[in-house]
Design an enzyme around this catalytic site. Structure first.
Site, PDB file in Angstrom:
ATOM      1  N   LYS A 134      -7.278   8.354  -1.179  1.00 62.89           N
ATOM      2  CA  LYS A 134      -8.578   8.826  -0.660  1.00 62.89           C
ATOM      3  C   LYS A 134      -9.048  10.111  -1.326  1.00 62.89           C
ATOM      4  O   LYS A 134      -9.276  11.129  -0.661  1.00 62.89           O
ATOM      5  CB  LYS A 134      -8.506   9.029   0.865  1.00 62.89           C
ATOM      6  CG  LYS A 134      -8.142   7.773   1.647  1.00 62.89           C
ATOM      7  CD  LYS A 134      -8.221   8.013   3.144  1.00 62.89           C
ATOM      8  CE  LYS A 134      -7.875   6.791   3.963  1.00 62.89           C
ATOM      9  NZ  LYS A 134      -6.447   6.414   3.936  1.00 62.89           N
TER      10      LYS A 134
ATOM     11  N   LYS B 230       0.848  -1.200   0.000  1.00 61.94           N
ATOM     12  CA  LYS B 230       0.000   0.000   0.000  1.00 61.94           C
ATOM     13  C   LYS B 230       0.883   1.248   0.000  1.00 61.94           C
ATOM     14  O   LYS B 230       1.815   1.353   0.804  1.00 61.94           O
ATOM     15  CB  LYS B 230      -0.895   0.010   1.250  1.00 61.94           C
ATOM     16  CG  LYS B 230      -1.751   1.266   1.378  1.00 61.94           C
ATOM     17  CD  LYS B 230      -2.836   1.083   2.427  1.00 61.94           C
ATOM     18  CE  LYS B 230      -2.501   1.636   3.776  1.00 61.94           C
ATOM     19  NZ  LYS B 230      -2.614   3.104   3.890  1.00 61.94           N
TER      20      LYS B 230
ATOM     21  N   ASP C 240     -13.439  14.903  -4.301  1.00 66.59           N
ATOM     22  CA  ASP C 240     -13.479  16.164  -5.044  1.00 66.59           C
ATOM     23  C   ASP C 240     -14.667  16.156  -6.007  1.00 66.59           C
ATOM     24  O   ASP C 240     -15.461  15.209  -6.010  1.00 66.59           O
ATOM     25  CB  ASP C 240     -12.141  16.349  -5.788  1.00 66.59           C
ATOM     26  CG  ASP C 240     -11.696  17.811  -5.790  1.00 66.59           C
ATOM     27  OD1 ASP C 240     -12.531  18.671  -6.152  1.00 66.59           O
ATOM     28  OD2 ASP C 240     -10.540  18.090  -5.436  1.00 66.59           O
TER      29      ASP C 240
ATOM     30  N   ARG D  16       2.502  -2.316  11.181  1.00 68.53           N
ATOM     31  CA  ARG D  16       3.540  -2.383  12.215  1.00 68.53           C
ATOM     32  C   ARG D  16       3.837  -3.768  12.775  1.00 68.53           C
ATOM     33  O   ARG D  16       5.012  -4.047  13.054  1.00 68.53           O
ATOM     34  CB  ARG D  16       3.210  -1.379  13.336  1.00 68.53           C
ATOM     35  CG  ARG D  16       3.474   0.059  12.888  1.00 68.53           C
ATOM     36  CD  ARG D  16       2.767   1.076  13.732  1.00 68.53           C
ATOM     37  NE  ARG D  16       1.329   1.031  13.532  1.00 68.53           N
ATOM     38  CZ  ARG D  16       0.456   1.796  14.184  1.00 68.53           C
ATOM     39  NH1 ARG D  16       0.892   2.662  15.085  1.00 68.53           N
ATOM     40  NH2 ARG D  16      -0.826   1.703  13.924  1.00 68.53           N
TER      41      ARG D  16
ATOM     42  N   ASP E 242      -3.541   4.351  -1.927  1.00 65.68           N
ATOM     43  CA  ASP E 242      -4.532   4.796  -0.933  1.00 65.68           C
ATOM     44  C   ASP E 242      -4.441   6.312  -0.773  1.00 65.68           C
ATOM     45  O   ASP E 242      -3.890   6.804   0.209  1.00 65.68           O
ATOM     46  CB  ASP E 242      -4.239   4.072   0.395  1.00 65.68           C
ATOM     47  CG  ASP E 242      -5.265   4.373   1.466  1.00 65.68           C
ATOM     48  OD1 ASP E 242      -6.395   4.766   1.119  1.00 65.68           O
ATOM     49  OD2 ASP E 242      -4.937   4.210   2.656  1.00 65.68           O
TER      50      ASP E 242
ATOM     51  N   THR F  43     -11.979   6.281  10.338  1.00 65.18           N
ATOM     52  CA  THR F  43     -12.151   5.740  11.699  1.00 65.18           C
ATOM     53  C   THR F  43     -11.838   6.785  12.765  1.00 65.18           C
ATOM     54  O   THR F  43     -12.145   6.585  13.934  1.00 65.18           O
ATOM     55  CB  THR F  43     -11.260   4.499  11.931  1.00 65.18           C
ATOM     56  OG1 THR F  43     -10.004   4.746  11.348  1.00 65.18           O
ATOM     57  CG2 THR F  43     -11.882   3.267  11.344  1.00 65.18           C
TER      58      THR F  43
HETATM   59  O1  C5P Z   1       0.532  -0.381  11.312  1.00 60.08           O
HETATM   60  P1  C5P Z   1      -0.920  -0.665  11.084  1.00 60.08           P
HETATM   61  O2  C5P Z   1      -1.214  -2.136  10.889  1.00 60.08           O
HETATM   62  O3  C5P Z   1      -1.822  -0.048  12.122  1.00 60.08           O
HETATM   63  O4  C5P Z   1      -1.224   0.055   9.689  1.00 60.08           O
HETATM   64  C1  C5P Z   1      -2.497   0.139   9.180  1.00 60.08           C
HETATM   65  C2  C5P Z   1      -2.511   0.907   7.895  1.00 60.08           C
HETATM   66  O5  C5P Z   1      -3.861   1.076   7.496  1.00 60.08           O
HETATM   67  C3  C5P Z   1      -1.916   2.305   7.967  1.00 60.08           C
HETATM   68  O6  C5P Z   1      -1.372   2.621   6.679  1.00 60.08           O
HETATM   69  C4  C5P Z   1      -3.117   3.162   8.272  1.00 60.08           C
HETATM   70  O7  C5P Z   1      -2.976   4.480   7.812  1.00 60.08           O
HETATM   71  C5  C5P Z   1      -4.198   2.446   7.478  1.00 60.08           C
HETATM   72  N1  C5P Z   1      -5.548   2.669   7.975  1.00 60.08           N
HETATM   73  C6  C5P Z   1      -5.945   2.375   9.270  1.00 60.08           C
HETATM   74  N2  C5P Z   1      -7.228   2.591   9.669  1.00 60.08           N
HETATM   75  C7  C5P Z   1      -8.094   3.092   8.798  1.00 60.08           C
HETATM   76  C8  C5P Z   1      -7.725   3.379   7.493  1.00 60.08           C
HETATM   77  C9  C5P Z   1      -6.423   3.146   7.108  1.00 60.08           C
HETATM   78  O8  C5P Z   1      -5.159   1.905  10.072  1.00 60.08           O
HETATM   79  N3  C5P Z   1      -9.332   3.258   9.180  1.00 60.08           N
END
Ligand code: C5P
Length: 238
Positions: free
Chosen positions: A63, A34, A66, A217, A61, A125
């Site tokens: 988003k 991503k 517009d 992560r 991604d 979220t």
């Molecule tokens: O490190 P982690 O597993 O939390 O990463 C989740 C990824 O998904 C990040 O790139 C974060 O910006 C994205 N994301 C999220 N929650 C959302 C939308 C996108 O964690 N509602």
């Protein structure tokens, strides 16, 4: 959908090209990456070409949100890179969503690529029920709003949405099996939750209806990222 390893999308949540290439080198077994706003703004086009040259699938991604004409232009340009998934906000409205899907396919065709699947962000979220009603003045329950946005996206020709695993079963029932649900907010039991407090495990998220999981992560910050990725795949059944 393929094997567990093909269902996992790893975010390149790094500030620049050097760090992104290091992550790609450390995780050659990851097939789907991503690219979000930070990396795209710093070095997007170069990175997307690098991912294509490594035969990786790409979730772009950005988003978009517009007016229809601007959405169409941005999606056409994204389509030309040969990305596989592309996000737009459902709240952009029907005309913009329809224009987005059509233009993304045109862009892909112009460069001989498969059309990307344009998927909807239903609600960020970071917006909770209180800020939905108090700040945004949208007086409906959070899950009703999310469901409505997914239906609007589907009626407008989009073929998926980003959602929390908590909403996956509702949206799978509402929109059916061909509407792909891409879920962040996923944590194996052995990983730190960090800011993903309502996380599900990878197996639970798939069970709830997710087609793809965005897991960052727990893999990228692990002492051994390749081993963490392999363990997650194994826990999902290979
Ligand atoms: O490190 P982690 O597993 O939390 O990463 C989740 C990824 O998904 C990040 O790139 C974060 O910006 C994205 N994301 C999220 N929650 C959302 C939308 C996108 O964690 N509602």
């Amino acid at each position: 959908m393929g094997s567990a390893s093909e269902q996992i999308i790893v975010p390149l949540d790094v500030p620049g090209e050097g760090e992104a290439i290091a992550l790609l080198d450390a995780l050659p077994q990851v097939t789907f990456w991503k690219v979000g706003l930070e990396l795209f703004v710093s070095s997007g086009p170069t990175l997307l070409k690098e991912l294509k040259s490594r035969n990786k699938r790409i979730f772009l991604d950005l988003k978009f949100h517009d007016i229809p004409n601007t959405m169409a232009g941005a999606c056409r340009a994204a389509g030309r890179y040969g990305v596989d998934l592309l996000t737009v906000h459902a709240a952009s409205g029907k005309a913009a969503l329809m224009a987005a899907q059509t233009a993304a396919a045109e862009g892909a065709q112009a460069s001989g690529c498969e059309p990307p699947r344009v998927i909807a962000v239903t609600l960020l979220t970071s917006i909770d029920e209180r800020s939905l009603s108090t700040d945004l003045k949208i007086p409906v329950a959070l899950t009703d709003y999310i469901q409505q946005m997914a239906l609007l996206a589907q009626e407008s020709g989009l073929r998926g949405a980003v959602c929390s695993p908590q909403e996956a079963s509702l949206l799978r029932r509402t929109c059916g099996d061909d509407f792909w649900l891409v879920c962040p907010g996923v944590r194996p039991t052995w990983a730190q939750k960090g800011d993903q407090q309502r996380a599900m495990t990878p197996a639970e998220a798939v069970q709830a209806g997710a087609h793809y999981l965005v897991i960052g992560r727990p893999i990228t910050q692990a002492a051994d990222p390749a081993a963490a990725f392999a363990q997650i795949c194994e826990e999902m059944g290979g």
